[in-house]
Motif scaffolding. Structure first.
Motif, PDB file in Angstrom:
ATOM      1  N   UNK A   1       6.158  20.681  11.813  1.00  0.00           N
ATOM      2  CA  UNK A   1       6.719  19.463  12.387  1.00  0.00           C
ATOM      3  C   UNK A   1       5.697  18.330  12.268  1.00  0.00           C
ATOM      4  N   UNK A   2       6.174  17.098  12.388  1.00  0.00           N
ATOM      5  CA  UNK A   2       5.276  15.939  12.303  1.00  0.00           C
ATOM      6  C   UNK A   2       5.801  14.826  13.199  1.00  0.00           C
ATOM      7  N   UNK A   3       4.903  13.964  13.637  1.00  0.00           N
ATOM      8  CA  UNK A   3       5.311  12.822  14.433  1.00  0.00           C
ATOM      9  C   UNK A   3       6.137  11.849  13.591  1.00  0.00           C
ATOM     10  N   UNK A   4       7.105  11.181  14.201  1.00  0.00           N
ATOM     11  CA  UNK A   4       7.804  10.114  13.490  1.00  0.00           C
ATOM     12  C   UNK A   4       6.801   9.013  13.139  1.00  0.00           C
ATOM     13  N   UNK A   5       6.848   8.557  11.931  1.00  0.00           N
ATOM     14  CA  UNK A   5       5.882   7.539  11.525  1.00  0.00           C
ATOM     15  C   UNK A   5       6.360   6.769  10.322  1.00  0.00           C
ATOM     16  N   UNK A   6       5.469   5.961   9.793  1.00  0.00           N
ATOM     17  CA  UNK A   6       5.826   5.169   8.628  1.00  0.00           C
ATOM     18  C   UNK A   6       4.720   4.208   8.268  1.00  0.00           C
ATOM     19  N   UNK A   7       5.042   3.283   7.371  1.00  0.00           N
ATOM     20  CA  UNK A   7       4.066   2.338   6.842  1.00  0.00           C
ATOM     21  C   UNK A   7       4.337   0.925   7.356  1.00  0.00           C
ATOM     22  N   UNK A   8       3.377   0.058   7.149  1.00  0.00           N
ATOM     23  CA  UNK A   8       3.483  -1.335   7.590  1.00  0.00           C
ATOM     24  C   UNK A   8       3.773  -2.214   6.386  1.00  0.00           C
ATOM     25  N   UNK A   9       4.854  -2.945   6.447  1.00  0.00           N
ATOM     26  CA  UNK A   9       5.204  -3.830   5.342  1.00  0.00           C
ATOM     27  C   UNK A   9       4.217  -4.957   5.184  1.00  0.00           C
ATOM     28  N   UNK A  10       4.058  -5.418   3.968  1.00  0.00           N
ATOM     29  CA  UNK A  10       3.138  -6.518   3.703  1.00  0.00           C
ATOM     30  C   UNK A  10       3.600  -7.812   4.372  1.00  0.00           C
ATOM     31  N   UNK A  11       4.866  -7.868   4.726  1.00  0.00           N
ATOM     32  CA  UNK A  11       5.408  -9.083   5.326  1.00  0.00           C
ATOM     33  C   UNK A  11       5.806  -8.881   6.787  1.00  0.00           C
ATOM     34  N   UNK A  12       5.217  -7.873   7.478  1.00  0.00           N
ATOM     35  CA  UNK A  12       5.548  -7.668   8.887  1.00  0.00           C
ATOM     36  C   UNK A  12       4.291  -7.336   9.686  1.00  0.00           C
ATOM     37  N   UNK A  13       4.359  -7.593  10.992  1.00  0.00           N
ATOM     38  CA  UNK A  13       3.237  -7.284  11.876  1.00  0.00           C
ATOM     39  C   UNK A  13       3.228  -5.797  12.201  1.00  0.00           C
ATOM     40  N   UNK A  14       2.117  -5.323  12.733  1.00  0.00           N
ATOM     41  CA  UNK A  14       2.017  -3.922  13.148  1.00  0.00           C
ATOM     42  C   UNK A  14       3.055  -3.620  14.214  1.00  0.00           C
ATOM     43  N   UNK A  15       3.216  -4.532  15.179  1.00  0.00           N
ATOM     44  CA  UNK A  15       4.161  -4.314  16.271  1.00  0.00           C
ATOM     45  C   UNK A  15       5.595  -4.244  15.759  1.00  0.00           C
ATOM     46  N   UNK A  16       5.956  -5.128  14.866  1.00  0.00           N
ATOM     47  CA  UNK A  16       7.312  -5.106  14.319  1.00  0.00           C
ATOM     48  C   UNK A  16       7.558  -3.865  13.473  1.00  0.00           C
ATOM     49  N   UNK A  17       6.530  -3.407  12.771  1.00  0.00           N
ATOM     50  CA  UNK A  17       6.669  -2.173  11.995  1.00  0.00           C
ATOM     51  C   UNK A  17       6.919  -0.986  12.927  1.00  0.00           C
ATOM     52  N   UNK A  18       6.196  -0.953  14.045  1.00  0.00           N
ATOM     53  CA  UNK A  18       6.370   0.139  15.010  1.00  0.00           C
ATOM     54  C   UNK A  18       7.766   0.098  15.611  1.00  0.00           C
ATOM     55  N   UNK A  19       8.228  -1.077  15.966  1.00  0.00           N
ATOM     56  CA  UNK A  19       9.582  -1.208  16.524  1.00  0.00           C
ATOM     57  C   UNK A  19      10.632  -0.762  15.520  1.00  0.00           C
TER      58      UNK A  19
END
Length: 244
Positions: free
Chosen positions: A48-66
């Motif tokens: 199993x793994x935590x839900x996750x992902x990457x940060x877009x070049x055109x978005x903030x860290x917070x918006x990527x997390x949301x």
């Protein structure tokens, strides 16, 4: 769109900031049990793994997390906190990612960017369990379910350490930011509130001391009683006061 096309779109080299990822510890409270939402990976082994992902070049860290949280829970405006950065020298998911790409039939170059070492930003999110509809990542997941914090399955990379760090931070924030209230419904009894605290802290609390502490903090609004058939024993309902 087939899985290979989805994968190529998902890991577009010009779309994301390289070597930085986000891992989310999504906490829920159900049946007096603190739970974590975990996808099971599409592998021959049980992992199993935590839900996750990457940060877009055109978005903030917070918006990527949301964005990641909404894609996993179906919810918006989720309470979240960043609690750590994970970047040990031996933190490497290359073999795992290669196994997954082989499993779905994707051929990539040896130095493809998702094979490199990643530094991960750890966030925890607090959700009302009953409102969550777990969602799959079609590329990676076999399933996505809730697991008790005390009975976690086998986790990839350092995700067990990330969960424990998230739990430690949540315990600190219980009173400091009243974080735990985000795990409850809009209204709750004092008993339900105490049980939530006890479950997160993993220790019993004296009923009289706990109730006095909560009332002295002047953060609760008392509502009507929760009638269960015996009016004299019915507990009062409470809700968190609106901060003006």
């Amino acid at each position: 769109m087939d899985l290979i096309q989805e994968f190529e779109q998902w890991v577009g080299e010009d779309t994301y900031i390289k070597q930085v990822s986000i891992d989310c510890v999504i906490f829920g409270f159900h049946d007096n049990n603190l739970k974590v939402l975990l996808p099971k990976l599409k592998l021959d082994e049980d992992l199993w793994a935590l839900p996750g992902g990457y940060i877009g070049k055109d978005e903030s860290v917070l918006n990527a997390t949301r964005r990641i949280l909404e894609s996993r829970t179906g919810l918006v405006d989720i309470y979240l906190e960043q609690f750590g950065v994970f970047g040990e020298l031996n933190r490497n998911s290359k073999d795992l990612v290669k196994t997954i790409t082989n499993k779905i039939g994707v051929t990539t170059e040896e130095h493809f960017w998702v094979f490199d070492r990643f530094i991960s930003l750890g966030f925890y999110a607090l959700v009302e369990y009953s409102k969550v509809t777990p969602r799959l990542n079609n590329i990676l997941d076999e399933s996505c379910d809730w697991y008790s914090i005390k009975e976690l399955p086998a986790l990839a990379i350092d995700h067990d350490q990330i969960i424990q760090k998230g739990l430690e931070t949540l315990r600190i924030m219980l009173d400091h930011k009243l974080a735990g209230f985000n795990l409850l419904g809009e209204t709750f009894t004092m008993k339900e509130l105490q049980k939530m605290y006890e479950t997160i802290l993993d220790k019993p609390l004296r009923r009289d001391n706990f109730q006095r502490k909560m009332l002295d903090m002047d953060i609760l609004e008392r509502l009507e009683k929760q009638y269960t058939g015996a009016a004299n024993k019915a507990p009062y309902l409470y809700k968190l006061k609106t901060i003006k």
